[in-house]
Motif scaffolding. Structure first.
Motif, mmCIF file in Angstrom:
data_model
loop_
_atom_site.group_PDB
_atom_site.id
_atom_site.type_symbol
_atom_site.label_atom_id
_atom_site.label_comp_id
_atom_site.label_asym_id
_atom_site.label_seq_id
_atom_site.Cartn_x
_atom_site.Cartn_y
_atom_site.Cartn_z
ATOM 1 N N GLU A 50 0.834 -1.204 0.000
ATOM 2 C CA GLU A 50 0.000 0.000 0.000
ATOM 3 C C GLU A 50 0.873 1.260 0.000
ATOM 4 O O GLU A 50 0.622 2.208 -0.752
ATOM 5 N N PHE A 51 1.900 1.277 0.851
ATOM 6 C CA PHE A 51 2.792 2.437 0.871
ATOM 7 C C PHE A 51 3.549 2.553 -0.443
ATOM 8 O O PHE A 51 3.777 3.659 -0.941
ATOM 9 N N LYS A 52 3.922 1.412 -1.043
ATOM 10 C CA LYS A 52 4.600 1.437 -2.344
ATOM 11 C C LYS A 52 3.731 2.126 -3.379
ATOM 12 O O LYS A 52 4.195 2.973 -4.156
ATOM 13 N N THR A 53 2.437 1.820 -3.384
ATOM 14 C CA THR A 53 1.523 2.454 -4.337
ATOM 15 C C THR A 53 1.432 3.952 -4.085
ATOM 16 O O THR A 53 1.387 4.755 -5.029
ATOM 17 N N ILE A 54 1.408 4.339 -2.824
ATOM 18 C CA ILE A 54 1.372 5.768 -2.492
ATOM 19 C C ILE A 54 2.617 6.469 -3.022
ATOM 20 O O ILE A 54 2.541 7.558 -3.611
ATOM 21 N N VAL A 55 3.784 5.856 -2.843
ATOM 22 C CA VAL A 55 5.034 6.450 -3.340
ATOM 23 C C VAL A 55 5.016 6.541 -4.863
ATOM 24 O O VAL A 55 5.462 7.541 -5.442
ATOM 25 N N TYR A 83 -4.862 4.229 9.095
ATOM 26 C CA TYR A 83 -4.880 5.639 8.702
ATOM 27 C C TYR A 83 -6.104 5.942 7.843
ATOM 28 O O TYR A 83 -6.809 6.936 8.077
ATOM 29 N N LEU A 84 -6.383 5.088 6.860
ATOM 30 C CA LEU A 84 -7.533 5.313 5.978
ATOM 31 C C LEU A 84 -8.828 5.290 6.779
ATOM 32 O O LEU A 84 -9.724 6.133 6.565
ATOM 33 N N GLN A 85 -8.940 4.366 7.710
ATOM 34 C CA GLN A 85 -10.143 4.270 8.528
ATOM 35 C C GLN A 85 -10.357 5.542 9.342
ATOM 36 O O GLN A 85 -11.486 6.020 9.498
ATOM 37 N N SER A 91 -10.183 2.812 0.802
ATOM 38 C CA SER A 91 -9.080 2.354 -0.046
ATOM 39 C C SER A 91 -8.170 3.520 -0.376
ATOM 40 O O SER A 91 -8.594 4.689 -0.383
ATOM 41 N N ILE A 92 -6.906 3.198 -0.696
ATOM 42 C CA ILE A 92 -5.979 4.257 -1.094
ATOM 43 C C ILE A 92 -6.371 4.862 -2.434
ATOM 44 O O ILE A 92 -5.890 5.942 -2.791
ATOM 45 N N THR A 93 -7.254 4.195 -3.173
ATOM 46 C CA THR A 93 -7.728 4.794 -4.435
ATOM 47 C C THR A 93 -8.531 6.056 -4.172
ATOM 48 O O THR A 93 -8.715 6.875 -5.076
ATOM 49 N N GLN A 94 -9.026 6.203 -2.943
ATOM 50 C CA GLN A 94 -9.787 7.402 -2.591
ATOM 51 C C GLN A 94 -8.880 8.568 -2.199
ATOM 52 O O GLN A 94 -9.373 9.670 -1.978
ATOM 53 N N LEU A 95 -7.587 8.308 -2.083
ATOM 54 C CA LEU A 95 -6.631 9.392 -1.839
ATOM 55 C C LEU A 95 -6.345 10.121 -3.141
ATOM 56 O O LEU A 95 -6.236 9.498 -4.201
#
Length: 703
Positions: A50-55, A83-85, A91-95
């Motif tokens: 998940e953090f990899k996708t954010i980076v 953190y998302l909760q 989901s990180i797609t909502q970031l």
């Protein structure tokens, strides 16, 4: 083996916040681990997907695939889900991409840090957002010693210091966040300091701490400046930013309530009224002429002469200081040296002086290091367990001086946050005020200031003591890469520094070097046909003072005429002349950088020499100041070097309630030396109670 290798990295890299990042590895000070790059590390471990996708969405993965020096605080998938909760997301797609950029940059620093090096209250390099991460030592649930970040997240004990080719990965159990609020807002959000915050708003001082950054500042509009100092060919850049910042020292409510009880101040009219009464008890004695003014009353709290407004203003510095370690000269932990940069902490406590928002006042911040001074006075008293901590307005050497001051609390809280986009605040354990005793006793002493602390912009914009001080650049080829290997020098265009005007010159701040004859390693240089004026720091009370300049004389330097408030002062200062020249005391000067010969002088002999030099307008440098060899730890003291001394710029009456200015105008014959190079290292403000000693054997202390 990994632990041993990390210690090697710690030893050969520059100290924490004094490092500079580089895009290329350096075989001399960077151990290359065989294996993955940081980008590979994140891609190859499912728990960080998940953090990899954010980076990746932040477009930073390519950066982590290149050589350099990086630390990545990597939250695992469970931490990201938590953190998302907390944000109400599934989901990180909502970031947004902007969210991902902020999160990724918060967790990345352009320097390598093992947990061994996280021994202060902040990481010594800002993250890629330009913010500092608070650090603290603690225990995890299993009793293991771990490092906490921002008071909540901790580095996993079993996974810490995971090394890759281009840095260190520190796995953490939470996503880190930095507040985007203003300093006044984070003060408001802390219920433990409600009394101070009420006073802050009631006096209107909250409106004076709202600036963040100059939106018109564009460093790309300025070219690099190439110059020669001594024989070093160097290059300087303008600062990257022009930010504004504030540092607030706050007594928690419990401190105020205890003080009200101690002094018999009633709270029946509310704690704001009680704090006003406390302020009157302090400031009416300092400003007796204002007690009858209309603005003095409780009904006029926003007036400039109001005691409560003065009380609040004195708690605030006009600069951003992110951690207690920045409040005094940074501790150098290199080889055998482990003390404040260039200061013999066995004989003197490291001290810095800073202006406050209360006009014409400063606070004194002192790190406690000395146990018993050379006269046998107890310098710790009841604070023997506070060695290494910092105090405000302390002057303690019992029995002569017993002002304990207020202890600055370095503890990092879980919540609320203490760091804002334009400031930082610290708790203190006693009342901070410009009291009568502070004015008459604590600050009635020699005030010594490095030029990098005189101008608040230097600290606010993160330029003080930056770079790798243990490393020299090539003397004949300036390192003008976008990210110089050992750090940058800076120059300041007209208008950047408040209270400064100049013509026909460049104003350069050279990065620190441990082997330079410069106090704390750095120095300021003027180049050109300069005419430079700056507002001097305020004095605690009106009276006669000596103003002195500390510097290193060299044949490549020039000559300068001093003016105080527009009036020329004495003969020009020739920076090519050493103390052992005929201009001063010639061959009577004892040259000994190890101080053996000097220390063998009797007190009477030292006093006689000091009197002779004083009549010639000069003093040796302080016996506590030195530079050192970072490999051997060998120290070379300024007192024993005829090039490093203090020159009296003027001796004059100074009104403590007015601004005053020093002007330096070139007086060289043509382009002397390196374009009339003139050095500003440190500045001293010395009251007559210190310099006007009389009697056989009496002398100003030589520290």
């Amino acid at each position: 083996m990994i632990k041993k290798l990390l210690y090697i990295v710690c030893a050969v890299c520059a100290i924490g916040g004094l490092q500079a990042c580089s895009d290329e590895p350096d075989s001399e000070n960077f151990y290359t681990f065989t294996g993955e790059m940081m980008s590979d590390y994140l891609r190859n471990r499912r728990q960080y997907s998940e953090f990899k996708t954010i980076v990746e969405r932040a477009n930073l993965m390519d950066l982590l695939a290149t050589y350099g020096h990086y630390t990545c605080f990597a939250p695992n998938n469970e931490a990201v889900a938590t953190y998302l909760q907390s944000k109400g997301l599934q989901s990180i797609t909502q970031l947004s991409d902007a969210d991902c950029d902020t999160i990724a940059r918060t967790h990345l620093a352009a320097n390598m840090y093992s947990t061994y090096e996280m021994d202060q209250d902040r990481l010594q390099t800002a993250n890629l957002l330009g913010r500092y991460l608070a650090t603290a030592q603690g225990l995890d649930a299993d009793g293991n010693a771990v490092v906490y970040l921002e008071g909540t997240a901790h580095i996993y004990y079993d996974l810490k210091n995971d090394s890759v080719e281009n840095g260190i990965v520190q796995p953490i159990d939470m996503v880190l966040e930095k507040s985007n609020s203003y300093i006044a807002d984070i003060l408001r959000d802390n219920p433990a300091i409600s009394i101070f915050y009420e006073a802050l708003t009631a006096t209107g001082v909250n409106e004076d701490i709202a600036l963040v950054e100059d939106p018109t500042w564009d460093p790309k509009a300025y070219q690099k400046y190439y110059y020669t100092s001594d024989f070093w060919k160097e290059v300087a850049w303008v600062p990257d930013t022009r930010k504004y910042g504030y540092t607030v020292f706050v007594e928690p409510d419990e401190v105020y309530l205890a003080k009200f009880r101690e002094l018999g101040i009633s709270t029946e009219g509310g704690t704001l009224r009680a704090l006003y009464d406390l302020a009157c008890s302090i400031y009416d004695r300092v400003y007796p002429e204002d007690t009858g003014a209309p603005g003095h009353s409780f009904q006029n709290l926003t007036d400039s002469v109001n005691p409560l407004k003065r009380f609040v203003q004195y708690h605030i510095l006009n600069r951003y200081v992110p951690g207690t370690s920045d409040l005094t000269p940074l501790v150098m932990n290199v080889g055998a040296t482990n003390e404040a940069f260039g200061i013999n902490t066995k004989v003197i406590n490291p001290v810095d002086w800073y202006q406050t928002l209360l006009p014409h006042t400063m606070i004194k911040v002192e790190q406690l290091t000395v146990d018993i001074d050379e006269d046998g006075n107890d310098c710790r008293g009841a604070d023997a367990d506070k060695v290494g901590e910092r105090f405000i307005n302390r002057r303690y050497a019992a029995p002569a001086y017993t002002e304990r001051g207020a202890l600055i609390n370095s503890v990092v809280e879980n919540s609320p946050t203490h760091d804002a986009i334009n400031g930082h605040y610290f708790y203190v354990d006693d009342i901070v005020a410009f009291s009568y005793d502070v004015r008459e006793t604590v600050q009635n002493m020699r005030i010594r200031m490095d030029f990098s602390t005189i101008f608040p912009e230097v600290m606010t914009n993160d330029m003080r003591l930056k770079g790798i001080p243990t490393a020299d650049d090539a003397s004949d080829t300036p390192d003008d890469a976008a990210v110089p290997k050992n750090g940058r020098n800076f120059y300041f265009p007209l208008g950047y520094l408040d209270g400064v005007t100049f013509t026909n010159c460049y104003v350069v701040m050279r990065r620190p070097h441990t082997n330079f004859w410069s106090w704390q390693g750095d120095e300021w240089n003027l180049f050109g046909d300069y005419d430079f004026t700056f507002r001097i720091p305020p004095v605690p009370k009106s009276g006669n003072y000596q103003l002195r300049l500390g510097f290193c004389a060299l044949p490549t330097r020039g000559v300068m005429q001093t003016y105080f408030d527009g009036v020329p002062q004495g003969i020009p200062l020739d920076m090519t002349k050493f103390l052992d020249s005929d201009l001063y005391i010639g061959d009577r000067y004892v040259t000994d950088e190890k101080l053996g010969d000097y220390n063998r002088k009797t007190a009477e002999e030292k006093a006689e020499e000091q009197k002779l030099m004083k009549n010639l307008g000069a003093y040796r440098a302080g016996r506590s100041t030195y530079h050192f060899n970072p490999n051997s730890g060998e120290q070379f003291f300024f007192t024993g070097n005829p090039r490093t001394y203090r020159r009296i710029l003027c001796q004059t009456y100074i009104d403590a309630n007015q601004d005053h200015y020093l002007r330096f105008r070139v007086a060289s014959d043509g382009k002397q030396g390196n374009n009339n190079e003139f050095m500003l290292d440190y500045f001293e403000i010395v009251p007559s109670s210190v310099y006007a000693v009389d009697g056989e054997g009496d002398m100003e202390d030589d520290l």
